[in-house]
Design an enzyme around this catalytic site. Sequence first.
Site, short mmCIF file in Angstrom:
data_model
loop_
_atom_site.label_atom_id
_atom_site.label_comp_id
_atom_site.label_asym_id
_atom_site.label_seq_id
_atom_site.Cartn_x
_atom_site.Cartn_y
_atom_site.Cartn_z
N ASP A 51 0.87 -1.19 0.00
CA ASP A 51 0.00 0.00 0.00
C ASP A 51 0.90 1.23 0.00
O ASP A 51 1.88 1.28 0.74
CB ASP A 51 -0.91 0.01 1.24
CG ASP A 51 -2.03 1.03 1.11
OD1 ASP A 51 -1.75 2.21 0.78
OD2 ASP A 51 -3.20 0.68 1.34
N LEU A 60 -9.37 5.98 11.08
CA LEU A 60 -9.36 5.22 12.32
C LEU A 60 -10.69 4.55 12.69
O LEU A 60 -10.68 3.56 13.42
CB LEU A 60 -8.90 6.10 13.49
CG LEU A 60 -7.48 6.65 13.34
CD1 LEU A 60 -7.11 7.44 14.59
CD2 LEU A 60 -6.47 5.53 13.14
N ASP A 120 -9.19 0.48 -4.48
CA ASP A 120 -10.34 1.35 -4.61
C ASP A 120 -10.32 2.14 -5.90
O ASP A 120 -11.10 3.06 -6.05
CB ASP A 120 -10.35 2.30 -3.43
CG ASP A 120 -8.97 2.90 -3.23
OD1 ASP A 120 -8.63 3.26 -2.10
OD2 ASP A 120 -8.19 2.97 -4.21
N ARG A 125 -6.65 -1.48 -10.50
CA ARG A 125 -7.26 -2.80 -10.62
C ARG A 125 -7.02 -3.40 -12.00
O ARG A 125 -6.76 -4.60 -12.13
CB ARG A 125 -8.75 -2.70 -10.40
CG ARG A 125 -9.14 -2.61 -8.95
CD ARG A 125 -10.55 -2.20 -8.88
NE ARG A 125 -11.17 -2.69 -7.68
CZ ARG A 125 -12.27 -2.18 -7.17
NH1 ARG A 125 -12.83 -1.15 -7.75
NH2 ARG A 125 -12.79 -2.69 -6.08
N CYS A 177 -6.49 14.10 1.70
CA CYS A 177 -5.75 15.36 1.51
C CYS A 177 -6.26 16.09 0.28
O CYS A 177 -6.21 17.32 0.22
CB CYS A 177 -4.25 15.11 1.41
SG CYS A 177 -3.80 13.94 0.14
N CYS A 445 -12.53 -10.38 -25.00
CA CYS A 445 -12.02 -9.40 -24.04
C CYS A 445 -10.64 -8.90 -24.44
O CYS A 445 -9.76 -9.69 -24.79
CB CYS A 445 -11.97 -10.04 -22.66
SG CYS A 445 -11.15 -9.01 -21.43
N CYS A 448 -8.10 -10.59 -21.37
CA CYS A 448 -7.81 -12.00 -21.11
C CYS A 448 -7.89 -12.90 -22.33
O CYS A 448 -7.58 -14.08 -22.24
CB CYS A 448 -8.69 -12.54 -19.99
SG CYS A 448 -10.42 -12.65 -20.41
#
Lengths: 637, 337
Positions: A51, A60, A120, A125, A177, A445, A448
Amino acid sequence: MRSSQTAALLGQELAQKLKGTRVLVVGSGGIGCELLKNIVLAGFGEITLLDLDTIDLSNLNRQFLFRKKDVKQSKALVAAKTASAFNPSVKITPICANIKDSTFDAQWFAGFNIVMSALDNLDARRHINRMCLAAGIPLIESGTEGYFGQVQPIIQDRTECYECVPKPIQQRTYPVCTIRSTPSQPIHSIVWAKSYLLPQLFGEEENEAELDKAENDGENPNEIAILREEAQAWKQMRAALRSPNATAAKTVFEKAFRSDTQKLLGMDDMWQNRQRPVPLDFDKVAAGTFVLRGQEQVRPTTDMNGSSSNNHASGLRDQRSLTLPESLDLFVSSVERLSARLQRGEEIITFDKDDDDTLDFVTAASNLRSSVYNIPQKNRWDVKEMAGNIIPAIATTNAIIAGLIVLQALQILRGAYDSLVWPYLTAKQNKPITGSQLPPSNLACAACSDTYTVVRCDPSKVTLGELVEKVLEHTTSGEDGEGALEPSEVAVYEAGRLLADPDFESNLEKSLLDLGCERGKFISLVDEDERWNTLTIALCALPENEKSSQLLLSSSRPRLKPKFKVEPPTVVSMDVDRPALKRKYDPEETIVLDDEDGPVRKKVKPNGGPSSSPSKAQRLEEDGLVLLEDEETIVID
Amino acid sequence: MRNATVLVIRLRGVATEAIKNIVLAGIGKLIVLDDALVQPDDLAAGFFFRDEDVDAKRRVDAAKPHIQSLNPLVKVEVGHDLSILTNEEALNTLLKDVDLVCVTDLDQAAAIRVNNSARSQGKKFYCAGAFGLSGYVFCDLLEHQHVAAPKNPSKDGSKSRMEQYKTSYAPLSKALLHSWRDTTSAATKVLRPITVFSILACWEYQTQHSHAPSSPDALPELESLANRLLKKAQVRQKVCTSIPAEALSNLAQTAALEWSPSCAVLGGMLGQDILKALAAREPPMANFFFFDGQTCNGTVVRMAMEPAPNQGAPPGAIGNLPSSLNATAEPAVVEID
């Protein structure tokens, strides 16, 4: 201790397999923290967690591996540290980096047995999807939106990949931010107004107990002092709004659009590569004399007939863009109305797109903010749509999805591909978790249906021509291995760039590096005669101690397949403007793609996202954004 | 929600996950009761426990500091006395100051006792448990009211009022006697009765033997229990005549165990629903959730409750669209597959 429990539950063989499995988890946010915890406890042997982000205060209340003292530190590092206490026998390797970095080439990916994406954003992705296809390893994709979510196992040739079906709804995520300090799009302003400013002034009171506790725990007194000062400023503002106060709106304006902006301007680093924001002056804006980036922001004059905009139908009014003085007027008027409601006894006011006062406030505040940052304005009608579509992240959804990811991983490790499902969370009261059948891959596709192969070399020492020649020599085509593909028959691409084709060969003599084809990139060889599918080469680094002029090919020979041709759907679409694939998103609806060569494919597409009409999706897409997805946004409770 | 007091009884995997979820979200006070020491098996899903706690500390004592650190604003109390499970007076006293009680991994009889006490005091009740990769969540929210935007907003675009919805829940003892006779075949199929009765059979077994099935030897009894329950419930023969041994063999061996990913799903559903019940702004589930970890299917069966009010689909609706984002009260329409 844990391993005997796992063996009892899953059987000795599978438990052993689990222990020897190397997992890559990309993303350590809402889903990532939950996922890491599950994998660590479940008995996986080696985990790599990646990450690039650092921890923010707003994380948090959902990302439970982080504590107040961890703020500003690397998510991957802290998550790994906290989670390893849950099971010390697991090896966790945290990496604080961007997954798109060239270091993480297909060869690196191939070092894992399974990859889990807890990301996200669409872009990363897609990247991981291609890397996993290139490396030939299973990937488990997942996503959440409010109470909805889904888990998608992706196995080349067996299932759909992430790109098999176009994603009609663009999903974006916004780092805190960006919302708080460096917005660049209208949606950032809207999120700020709706999820930060409105609750700050009219929502629940902030509890200072946390600051007290932090102080008692001996945390950085300077930082705490700054946070306290901020909290005090907001407290005063809230008090002003709750009592008769003619100047409350102006005070809020000055803080939100002038003094806070001035504070941010003080941080030079932030503005090195970005346009500097411009603080607004209330009195000048109100008078119509404020100069913003060289342009005087005058008040609009009434039209020839003397009728002002107020006489127009509300629909038209909504679609009109406001000038800066008008936004100020709307801001003041909405603040006064909301303030009056507080004084009448309403304790908390939250955003509701059908509540004119809150919508006016968000429209005005977001546009004022956009002016500060030189972002395009949005009219009230657009704000209503965009603000109404912001979905707060829900922690329990992430927890459930993370559990489902590992349950699917188990089936993959078992080799039980027929037991793989596509679990998704629905709004159905009687069937909240549905494991639906996995659709087969889309034979056309772009991602793939290619044949992938890994090549390891030094891009400065190998020419494009050499690469193409050697790889094609190594490649077979068709069932019987006959029918080779010659270098002279292919067009060579890197991402969208055409590098060479039979009519244009000068680049073949250049080195890969000179052509911008470095480690981590993909080079595609497209058959000009359309007999064979595309061969995509994943460029990877040479192993240490290898002679740099070497070109290492994969041990198994890549095999090309006959190119799959897509016939246009025989379903006649009455609406020629609307592409057949874009339609209402309904988990139960099926699309039928009638294909002369292949079987009629009934597909259930449980995207788990909220339904929205195609035109709406299109319109919102054109505006630059539809749905806000989770993760780093300011969360509404 | 911010001021609510939640009591959790027994701290195993599902409770651990649910506690994490509700403490993070922020309730007023959490009380956790468990008399046991940390067991070796607890480490599989209990991330509040550490290796050195095994056989050395009580579960709740080992967990307390970790629970607290999730959210300093929540008051966390723990207790070791589970005699309340057999002492009605003590239980009633304890429940007086609690808004919601949640029991986990308890046998049916104990769960019913707690439910009945909770009912008598007007307190919300949840119970849940994990059996191997599967598990359940049940809730009794008495006469539950929640507020939501109406399903069909007024056409003139005027400010939408929030509407009140009221649902009458059933106690566990009644729910377990629910008859499926009036449920259509199609609706029965959707609810996955094999999963439902396999789990109920495990729970029944646990009640009779004071531990869940944990060896292949338990299979014959488990099979007989499952089929007896199935028959008693008058489940449509057309859909399911019997529960085959194959469906139960895995559970027979593993029901006494728990696994983190399944606990995460169960604890997630449980935590999410507790928060909904406390906030009273969205409809909680009604009323019995069954999860099969092998197939990743989770269904909610409405047991011994009135059918959901059918508010009717708006014209032009296709099947079941996901509810709008400001969650509305979705009627639990019995659907045709």
